[in-house]
Structure formats: structure tokens, C-alpha cells
Scaffold this motif. Structure first.
Motif, PDB file in Angstrom:
ATOM      1  N   ALA A   1      -5.300   3.714  -2.313  1.00  0.00           N
ATOM      2  CA  ALA A   1      -4.173   4.420  -1.701  1.00  0.00           C
ATOM      3  C   ALA A   1      -3.623   5.518  -2.597  1.00  0.00           C
ATOM      4  O   ALA A   1      -2.971   6.448  -2.109  1.00  0.00           O
TER       5      ALA A   1
ATOM      6  N   THR B   1      -7.295  -1.946  -2.014  1.00  0.00           N
ATOM      7  CA  THR B   1      -6.661  -1.025  -1.077  1.00  0.00           C
ATOM      8  C   THR B   1      -5.522  -0.279  -1.747  1.00  0.00           C
ATOM      9  O   THR B   1      -5.345   0.936  -1.554  1.00  0.00           O
ATOM     10  N   ILE B   2      -4.730  -0.989  -2.541  1.00  0.00           N
ATOM     11  CA  ILE B   2      -3.630  -0.367  -3.279  1.00  0.00           C
ATOM     12  C   ILE B   2      -4.167   0.714  -4.218  1.00  0.00           C
ATOM     13  O   ILE B   2      -3.620   1.813  -4.307  1.00  0.00           O
TER      14      ILE B   2
ATOM     15  N   VAL C   1       0.830  -1.202   0.000  1.00  0.00           N
ATOM     16  CA  VAL C   1       0.000   0.000   0.000  1.00  0.00           C
ATOM     17  C   VAL C   1       0.867   1.255   0.000  1.00  0.00           C
ATOM     18  O   VAL C   1       0.595   2.218  -0.735  1.00  0.00           O
TER      19      VAL C   1
END
Length: 223
Positions: free
Chosen positions: A156, A152-153, A100
Motif C-alpha cells: 500500500a 498488503t500494508i 491498509v
């Protein structure tokens, strides 16, 4: 919210095959838009065009009113366009947190925004239910948690427009429900989401608008 994405007469040809055929599409900010249709309809090709992985054969694309046809993938990410893929793309030897942080730094956020104590990062890992997995290597995650990590990446990078390619693919009932709530939360936070999905019932339950694509063309008016 106002228009965030507009494509006009967008086409992509591969030899004698027309994968995307004169698509006109407008997406307003702060919405979830579902793009559905059969395999081979051109949905992923359309995503590849919008995200810069392919150049169009003809037509134009505009993000926040700016023509982006010649923008690189990186420039689009920096401007606020991020996508995921059908197959998970993570760094298997990195921990969840390292994956992340790498995405966050690579998107231009810089250390002043993204250090390991950053409130946003903690919020993000908690929201995607990865808070307890921060030190675990990505290769050790189950399939469904790798999908969470990929999302999530993408988040981010703090995108304005998030393109999700089959986000519900391979998820069980419980994961599907969690993911639905997460996508709605991201929309409520002001993010715009464009989803390619075969699970029509899943995307219909959260989408503000559904568009059907077949043989490279949109079959339902933009409305």
C-alpha cells in the motif's frame, strides 16, 4: 531494468561480532531476488541496514544512485523502500481496511490518492484475497491472513523496492501457492522484490536470481 539498489563493502559489527562482513550487492529493478542461507548468516541484519533500522559500521548503500546511509526509515519509505518482518506487525484493533489506509496515508500518498473508493486499494485487497475481510479486525484474522495483511500494508505504500523477511514462513501449501503468484504479479507490475527466506524451494520457484549468505558474507557471485 536499470540498477535500483547497490551496496558496497557493507559491514555491521556488534561488539566483537561481525554480522555483515563487506557485502557487495547490486539489484536490478523489476526482479525477484532471493537471499538464502542458515540462521545467523546475517540476512535480517542486511535487511535492517538497507531499510534504515540499523546504521552500518562501514560501507555504503545507494538507492536509485543516491547514497542513503544517513536516511531515516521514513525517508526511505517515502523514497520507495518498504519492508516486512519475520513477526507480523499490524494494528490488531484496526480493521483490515484501516490498517491498509493508515500505511497508505503514512507513506505520503495522502487522501487524494487513498480514499476508501480508490481503485488501487480495491485492486490490492482483491489481489491479496482480503477483499471480503475489509471490515474485520486484524486481531481476528488467522496467522496466514495476518501475513497477507502485512504484505498488503507494505504494498500500500507503493514501494519500488520491497524487502520481504521470510514471507513464506508458517504458510501451508495452498497459501504458499497463492503467495508465489502474488509476488510474481507484483514483479510483473514493475516492483522489485528482495526476499530473505529459509524455504529455498519456494523462493527458487519464483526468483530471477538466488544469492547465498553465510557468516555475514555472500557466497555466490552477484552475476
Amino acid at each position: 531494468m536499470s540498477e535500483i539498489l547497490r551496496v558496497e563493502g557493507l559491514s555491521k559489527e556488534f561488539g566483537g561480532l561481525t554480522a555483515v562482513d563487506g557485502v557487495n550487492l547490486t539489484v536490478n529493478g523489476g526482479k525477484i531476488v532471493g537471499l538464502v542461507g542458515p540462521n545467523g548468516a546475517g540476512k535480517t541484519t542486511l535487511f535492517n541496514l538497507i531499510s534504515g533500522f540499523l546504521a552500518p559500521s562501514s560501507g555504503d548503500m545507494y538507492f536509485r544512485g543516491k547514497r542513503i546511509n544517513r536516511w531515516s526509515v521514513r525517508r526511505r519509505v517515502l523514497a520507495g523502500i518498504t519492508r516486512t518482518f519475520q513477526k507480523s506487525r499490524v494494528f490488531p484493533g484496526f480493521s483490515v481496511r484501516e490498517n491498509v489506509l493508515t500505511a497508505a496515508h503514512g507513506s505520503g500518498g495522502g487522501g487524494e490518492f487513498y480514499d476508501e473508493k480508490d481503485d488501487f486499494l480495491d485492486w490490492l485487497l482483491g489481489t491479496t484475497k482480503l477483499a471480503g475481510y475489509g471490515d474485520r479486525h486484524a486481531r481476528d484474522l488467522s496467522f496466514s491472513y495476518r501475513r497477507r495483511l502485512e504484505l498488503t500494508i507494505a504494498v500500500a505504500t507503493r514501494p519500488e523496492l520491497l524487502l520481504l523477511d521470510e514471507p513464506f514462513g508458517g504458510t501451508g501449501v495452498g497459501d504458499l501457492s497463492d503467495l508465489s503468484r502474488l509476488l510474481q504479479l507484483l514483479r510483473d507490475e514493475g516492483m522489485t522484490l528482495l526476499l530473505v527466506e529459509h524455504n529455498i524451494s519456494a523462493v527458487a520457484g519464483i526468483a530471477d536470481r538466488l544469492i547465498y549468505m553465510e557468516k555475514g558474507r555472500l557466497r555466490i557471485p552477484n552475476g
